[in-house]
Design an enzyme around this catalytic site. Sequence first.
Site, short mmCIF file in Angstrom:
data_model
loop_
_atom_site.label_atom_id
_atom_site.label_comp_id
_atom_site.label_asym_id
_atom_site.label_seq_id
_atom_site.Cartn_x
_atom_site.Cartn_y
_atom_site.Cartn_z
N SER B 148 -26.94 91.63 -16.18
CA SER B 148 -26.06 90.22 -17.61
C SER B 148 -26.32 89.16 -16.54
CB SER B 148 -24.31 91.71 -16.49
OG SER B 148 -23.48 91.17 -18.20
N ASP B 227 -21.22 99.08 -24.90
CA ASP B 227 -21.21 98.12 -24.26
C ASP B 227 -20.36 97.04 -24.64
OD1 ASP B 227 -21.59 95.50 -22.68
OD2 ASP B 227 -23.43 96.03 -22.28
N HIS B 260 -21.30 99.03 -20.10
CA HIS B 260 -22.23 97.88 -19.37
C HIS B 260 -22.04 98.06 -17.93
CE1 HIS B 260 -23.01 93.39 -19.65
NE2 HIS B 260 -22.00 93.14 -18.65
#
Lengths: 282, 282
Positions: B148, B227, B260
Site C-alpha cells: 500500500s 481491495d 487489502h
Amino acid sequence: MEKIDEHKAFGGWQRRYTHKSEVCNCTMTFALYLPPLADTRRVPVVYWLSGLTCTDENFVNKAGAQRVAAELGIAIVAPDTSPRGDDVADEDSYDMGKGAGFYVNATEAPWASHYQMYDYVTSELPALLADEFGTTLDLSREAISGHSMGGHGALVVGLRNVDRFAAISAFSPICAPSEVPWGHKALPKYLGDNRDAWLEYDATAIMGRASNGESLPPILIEQGLDDGFYEEQLHPHRLEEAADQVGAQVEVRRREGYDHSYFFIASFMEDHLRFLAKHLGV
Amino acid sequence: MEKIDEHKAFGGWQRRYTHKSEVCNCTMTFALYLPPLADTRRVPVVYWLSGLTCTDENFVNKAGAQRVAAELGIAIVAPDTSPRGDDVADEDSYDMGKGAGFYVNATEAPWASHYQMYDYVTSELPALLADEFGTTLDLSREAISGHSMGGHGALVVGLRNVDRFAAISAFSPICAPSEVPWGHKALPKYLGDNRDAWLEYDATAIMGRASNGESLPPILIEQGLDDGFYEEQLHPHRLEEAADQVGAQVEVRRREGYDHSYFFIASFMEDHLRFLAKHLGV
C-alpha cells in the site's frame, strides 16, 4: 450466529463469527478457516485453543497456519479463551478471569455463571458447527491443538474424549496445572479447594488414570528451551512420566533457543498440522 | 543502536532495534530477520516498507515471511512508517503524520524537521546496517518490497535507485499518488503545492521519465480485486501504461476475492520472496 469478518487467504476463507452461547451465558466469538477444498467436499476440523490473554484473533494473525491448512484441506476452528462481556466476572490480572478461562467448567462464585469453557469447547461449539456448517465440515474427523493454557486445554479435551479426537498437539502446554503456580491460582478460584476437582483438568493426572495408554490419541508436544515459563509452569516431563507408566504415545520435542511466542509456534506449525492431518486420514 | 527484542524463528532470529536517527531527528525502530544462513555467510537484504497506520511490527507478526526467508537465506529489514516521538508533528487522521510518512523528504513546516523517510530508508538505515551488520548482511545485494503506502515507497525507492535494487515487489501499491486522494492529502502538506515535487515520489511519473525501461529493475505487483482501495487509491493500470511506453518489465497479478489485508499479503508472500531472490542471485 453472525459473520463479522472475512478475508480470502491462501485460496480459502478466514472468517470470524459471533453467537449467543447458552453454556457461557454471553456472546462468544470464534474464528474459522475454510480451505479451498471445503468448496467441494466436507473437510476435517482442527480446533485451536489459545493461551492466556489471547482472543480468537492471535492464532489467526500470527501462526501462519492457513497456508498448510489450505494445502492439506483442513478447517481450523479457533474459539476465544474465556467468556466476555460487561457482566462477566473478571480480575485485574492476566492469568485469571477474562482471557484466562483455563477450559474448565467453573463451579464457584462468581465464576460459575459464565466460565463454562470446557462444555463450550467440547459440546456447544461443535454442535453449532454441525448445525451451521454440516455440509462443509466433517465433524466425525476432529483433532485438537493449542498453546500454553490452550495446550493444557487441548490435552485435557483430547484425553477426556479419546474416541473423538484423532490426535492431540500442543505448543508449550501446561502439562500438570494442579502442580504449578498458574493452576494454583486459577483452579481453586474456578473449582474450589477440592483437589480432586482440579485433577479432572490436569492432563498428567488424566493420563495417569488411563487404563489402556495405547488406546489414547497420539500426542505431539513442542517445547522451546528458552521459554521463560518452561521450568516453573509447563512441566512436560510430568506428562512424559505418566505416559510411560500407562504406555501412551507422547512425543515431546525440545527446541534450543525457542521461546513462548508465536514466532516459536509459527516455526513448527506446519509439522503439527501434518501430524494431525496424518491421524485424521488426510 | 540497541536490540530491544528477539525471538528465534524458523532457525533464524527475528530482532528489533532502536537507534538515534540523524535524518529523522528522533529515535527510530526497525525489525531485522536473520536467516540461519547468516550464521555462516553474508546474506542479501530485502527491505519491507509497510503501509498506513503500521509500525515495524505488523509485517513481522502477520506476513509469514520468515519461513521463506529462512529457506532462501535472505535477511528482511522492516523499518517503521514514520518518525515517532512526542515532539514529532502529527495529525488526528490515519493517513497523515505518524504512521503515514509516505517515504518522502518533507520540505514544509511543521513536517520537514522529522519527516525525512526517503533519506532514512535509502541512506541512513542502509549505512547503519553496513556499520552494525557488515559481516552478516551483503548490502551489495538489495531488493525491496512493501504494501500500500509501503508499496508506493518500494516502487519509488527502487525506481530512483535502479543500480542498487535487483528487483521490486509490491502488494496493493499506491502506483500514482499524485493522482489519488491519499496523495492529494499528504503530498501538498509534506512537499508544498508545487506538483513537480510530488512527481519525484510518484512511481508512474518516475517510470514515465525513464530513458531506458529495459534497464529498470523488474517489478512484480500483487493486487486483490476485492481491495476496497483498488479503484480510488491504487491505480496499477497507470504504472502499467507508463511501463509499456518505456519498455519496462512490470507484472501486475490481479487476484479475485482478495482484499487489502495481511491475509492477502501472506497468501502471496512466498511468490514475491522467490521473485526477489531469483533476481538477487539466490
